[in-house]
Design an enzyme around this catalytic site. Structure first.
Site, PDB file in Angstrom:
ATOM      1  N   HIS A  66       0.830  -1.214   0.000  1.00 39.24           N
ATOM      2  CA  HIS A  66       0.000   0.000   0.000  1.00 39.24           C
ATOM      3  C   HIS A  66       0.859   1.257   0.000  1.00 39.24           C
ATOM      4  O   HIS A  66       0.383   2.315   0.381  1.00 39.24           O
ATOM      5  CB  HIS A  66      -0.923   0.004   1.230  1.00 39.24           C
ATOM      6  N   HIS A  67       2.128   1.122  -0.404  1.00 43.00           N
ATOM      7  CA  HIS A  67       2.987   2.320  -0.353  1.00 43.00           C
ATOM      8  C   HIS A  67       2.514   3.376  -1.342  1.00 43.00           C
ATOM      9  O   HIS A  67       2.823   4.553  -1.199  1.00 43.00           O
ATOM     10  CB  HIS A  67       4.460   1.966  -0.595  1.00 43.00           C
ATOM     11  N   LYS A  83      -2.831  -2.351  -7.740  1.00 42.95           N
ATOM     12  CA  LYS A  83      -3.114  -2.645  -9.155  1.00 42.95           C
ATOM     13  C   LYS A  83      -2.595  -4.024  -9.510  1.00 42.95           C
ATOM     14  O   LYS A  83      -1.492  -4.407  -9.115  1.00 42.95           O
ATOM     15  CB  LYS A  83      -2.383  -1.584 -10.004  1.00 42.95           C
ATOM     16  N   LYS A  90       7.242  -4.332 -10.270  1.00 44.80           N
ATOM     17  CA  LYS A  90       7.039  -3.942 -11.673  1.00 44.80           C
ATOM     18  C   LYS A  90       6.615  -2.475 -11.778  1.00 44.80           C
ATOM     19  O   LYS A  90       7.176  -1.695 -12.538  1.00 44.80           O
ATOM     20  CB  LYS A  90       5.916  -4.846 -12.217  1.00 44.80           C
ATOM     21  N   ASP A  95       7.773   3.444 -13.001  1.00 43.26           N
ATOM     22  CA  ASP A  95       7.189   4.675 -12.464  1.00 43.26           C
ATOM     23  C   ASP A  95       5.679   4.754 -12.642  1.00 43.26           C
ATOM     24  O   ASP A  95       5.140   5.780 -13.074  1.00 43.26           O
ATOM     25  CB  ASP A  95       7.829   5.907 -13.143  1.00 43.26           C
ATOM     26  N   LYS A 121      -2.988  -8.699  -6.934  1.00 39.62           N
ATOM     27  CA  LYS A 121      -3.343  -9.733  -7.922  1.00 39.62           C
ATOM     28  C   LYS A 121      -4.570 -10.470  -7.437  1.00 39.62           C
ATOM     29  O   LYS A 121      -4.799 -10.583  -6.230  1.00 39.62           O
ATOM     30  CB  LYS A 121      -2.185 -10.730  -8.058  1.00 39.62           C
ATOM     31  N   SER A 175      -2.292   0.243 -18.615  1.00 39.31           N
ATOM     32  CA  SER A 175      -3.426   0.265 -17.679  1.00 39.31           C
ATOM     33  C   SER A 175      -3.439   1.594 -16.929  1.00 39.31           C
ATOM     34  O   SER A 175      -4.503   2.168 -16.659  1.00 39.31           O
ATOM     35  CB  SER A 175      -3.298  -0.865 -16.651  1.00 39.31           C
TER      36      SER A 175
HETATM   37  N1  GLU Z   1      -1.864  -8.774 -15.606  1.00 35.81           N
HETATM   38  C1  GLU Z   1      -0.905  -7.846 -16.089  1.00 35.81           C
HETATM   39  C2  GLU Z   1       0.428  -7.997 -15.361  1.00 35.81           C
HETATM   40  O1  GLU Z   1       0.711  -9.014 -14.802  1.00 35.81           O
HETATM   41  C3  GLU Z   1      -1.421  -6.428 -16.117  1.00 35.81           C
HETATM   42  C4  GLU Z   1      -1.809  -5.834 -14.811  1.00 35.81           C
HETATM   43  C5  GLU Z   1      -2.534  -4.489 -14.929  1.00 35.81           C
HETATM   44  O2  GLU Z   1      -2.675  -3.993 -16.024  1.00 35.81           O
HETATM   45  O3  GLU Z   1      -2.940  -4.008 -13.877  1.00 35.81           O
HETATM   46  O4  GLU Z   1       1.252  -7.138 -15.407  1.00 35.81           O
END
Ligand code: GLU
Length: 475
Positions: free
Chosen positions: A69-70, A75, A99, A104, A111, A367
């Site tokens: 949660h930083h 996402k 990632k 950035d 997930k 995204s």
């Molecule tokens: N599922 C993709 C990943 O592993 C995209 C995640 C996203 O767009 O939030 O990077």
């Protein structure tokens, strides 16, 4: 039993990532407890819910994990697979944190997963399961534009994202930012142009960048540039499919494509679009007229090639096959395709591994663009396209007058063009992937880090430490 194996003898995927993290931690001087906080998964929501399928009630197992949660929102994608389990989803959520930091993208990692096989369930039932899963997330406040934003992953796509959005909207009507509760939606439902192919295109940009580094290419006995490089792609889902198309278009030679049912091989190169047409018509890549079948799909990974792109699931390159891998470069389009043991073996062999936490970040990057578009409620390029075209036209007129020359209609068309959404998204993605690549390589050089994966982790952890410090949490 190795340290990375759990009691059942199968891999603890989360331990594998911890191992990679610990390697990077050697290059970071900060209190151990703070590193432990970054490593830990903040919230794990494991749920079971009933869904009526036909005349039977089935109990569905599902997860949503928020690793960090930083930065908010969290996402990460949602996958549908019978292999879904808590360890896997925790690991994939952690990978999302690292990632996002590398490229950035200001999100914490998350997930989700539902333990189902979408290939054996009707679309009506997948819809029921998806909608029920979404309402479970809403109940526990695990979804929302500023809380946690899902996206597609293995076994899911635009269709599922639409259902998630629709369910969210119906339970949160009046939320003006509701569109931003999920990304990877169809363009007609608030999606952004270029999201679908983003991960594959990001993989292409990352590998192309590497192929232009003389030092690296010479170290593995290859020429500079992507043209003519022999590539194998494993997994033809959304990521593998688009990566294969971009590599093929750029002049690389796709010598083998591997899917669940087997692989196909042609030393002179496969015509990727023809293979996809064959796959669409026959439901399998096997028996493609211009290729040889390889029954055991795993064997395709071991063929002689320059670049191997695993683009399906985790742990496909392990200690038992790593020694037989002949690729000089491995680009991790999938999340976690190489186990730590295999990583060490390949490292010793001098194979360049471009790590997942950088290479497949194109999806979440776009995204992020989609999320921004949804919050701003305006399509990219809408405000400036015509203005730019007008300015360009004025500019051209001046040049023509000063030079006393008329520019051809074809050239004019090219120069006058204002940016469309797809142009902006793709150039934003390209810039992100190029920058990320050089930041990792610069750090690798300056700290004399042994490989790209560890350098990528160092870069990422440093950025997370920085945001915790700015939050005032870490003194
Ligand atoms: N599922 C993709 C990943 O592993 C995209 C995640 C996203 O767009 O939030 O990077």
């Amino acid at each position: 039993m190795s340290k990375n194996q759990n009691k059942t003898g199968s891999y603890s995927f989360f331990n594998c990532i911890e191992k990679n993290f610990d390697k990077a931690a050697r290059f970071i001087s900060i209190e151990k407890g703070l590193l432990e906080q970054i490593k830990a998964c903040n919230s794990v929501y494991r749920m079971h819910f009933p869904v009526k399928i036909g005349k039977e009630i089935k109990v569905i197992e599902a997860y949503r994990v928020q690793h960090s949660h930083h930065k908010l929102p969290c996402k990460g994608g949602i996958r549908y697979s019978m292999k879904v389990n808590q360890d896997e989803i925790m690991t994939l959520a952690a990978l999302m944190t690292y990632k996002c930091a590398i490229v950035d993208v200001p999100f914490g990692g998350a997930k989700g997963g539902i333990k189902i096989d979408p290939q054996t369930i009707s679309s009506e039932n997948i819809e029921k399961i998806t909608r029920r899963y979404t309402s479970e997330l809403i109940k526990k406040n695990f979804i929302g534009p500023g809380i946690d934003v899902p996206a597609p992953d293995y076994g899911t796509g635009e269709r599922e994202m639409s259902w998630i959005f629709d369910t969210f909207l119906s339970l949160r009507s009046g939320d003006v930012d509701a569109l931003a509760c999920v990304t990877g939606k169809p363009v007609s439902q608030g999606g952004v142009r270029g999201r679908k192919e983003a991960t594959g295109l990001g993989v292409f940009y990352g590998i192309r960048e590497l192929c232009h580094v003389k030092e690296d290419m010479y170290s593995v006995g290859l020429d500079v540039g992507l043209v003519g490089k022999k590539i194998i792609i494993q997994g033809l889902g959304n990521v593998g499919y688009h990566a294969a198309s971009f590599f093929h278009e750029s002049g690389a030679i796709i010598i083998a494509l591997a899917e669940r049912e087997g692989a196909i091989y042609n030393e002179k190169g496969l015509n990727v679009s023809k293979v996809f047409l064959h796959l669409k018509n026959n439901g399998s890549i096997l028996n493609f007229p211009e290729a040889k079948n390889i029954e055991n799909t795993e064997k395709a990974l071991e063929l002689e090639c320059d670049i191997l792109i695993p683009a399906a699931l985790e742990n496909v390159i392990h200690k038992n096959n790593a020694n037989r891998i002949k690729a000089k470069i491995i680009g991790e389009a999938a999340n976690g395709p190489i186990t730590p043991e295999a990583d060490e073996i390949l490292d010793k062999k001098g194979v360049i591994i471009v790590p997942d936490i950088y290479l497949n970040a194109g999806g979440v990057t776009v995204s992020y663009f989609e999320w921004l578009k949804n919050l701003s409620h305006v399509r990219y390029g809408r405000m400036e396209k015509k203005f730019r075209e007008n300015v360009n036209a004025e500019f051209l007129k001046v040049i023509e007058t000063v030079c006393k020359k008329t520019i051809s209609i074809k050239e004019k068309k090219m120069i006058l063009r204002g940016p469309r959404e797809i142009d902006l998204v793709r150039s934003g993605l390209e810039d992100t992937m190029i920058n990320g690549f050089h930041k990792i390589c610069d750090l690798k050089k300056s700290l004399k880090i042994e490989n790209m994966r560890t350098a990528a982790f160092v870069l990422s952890i440093n950025k997370i430490i920085d945001s915790y410090e700015k939050l005032g949490i870490f003194p």
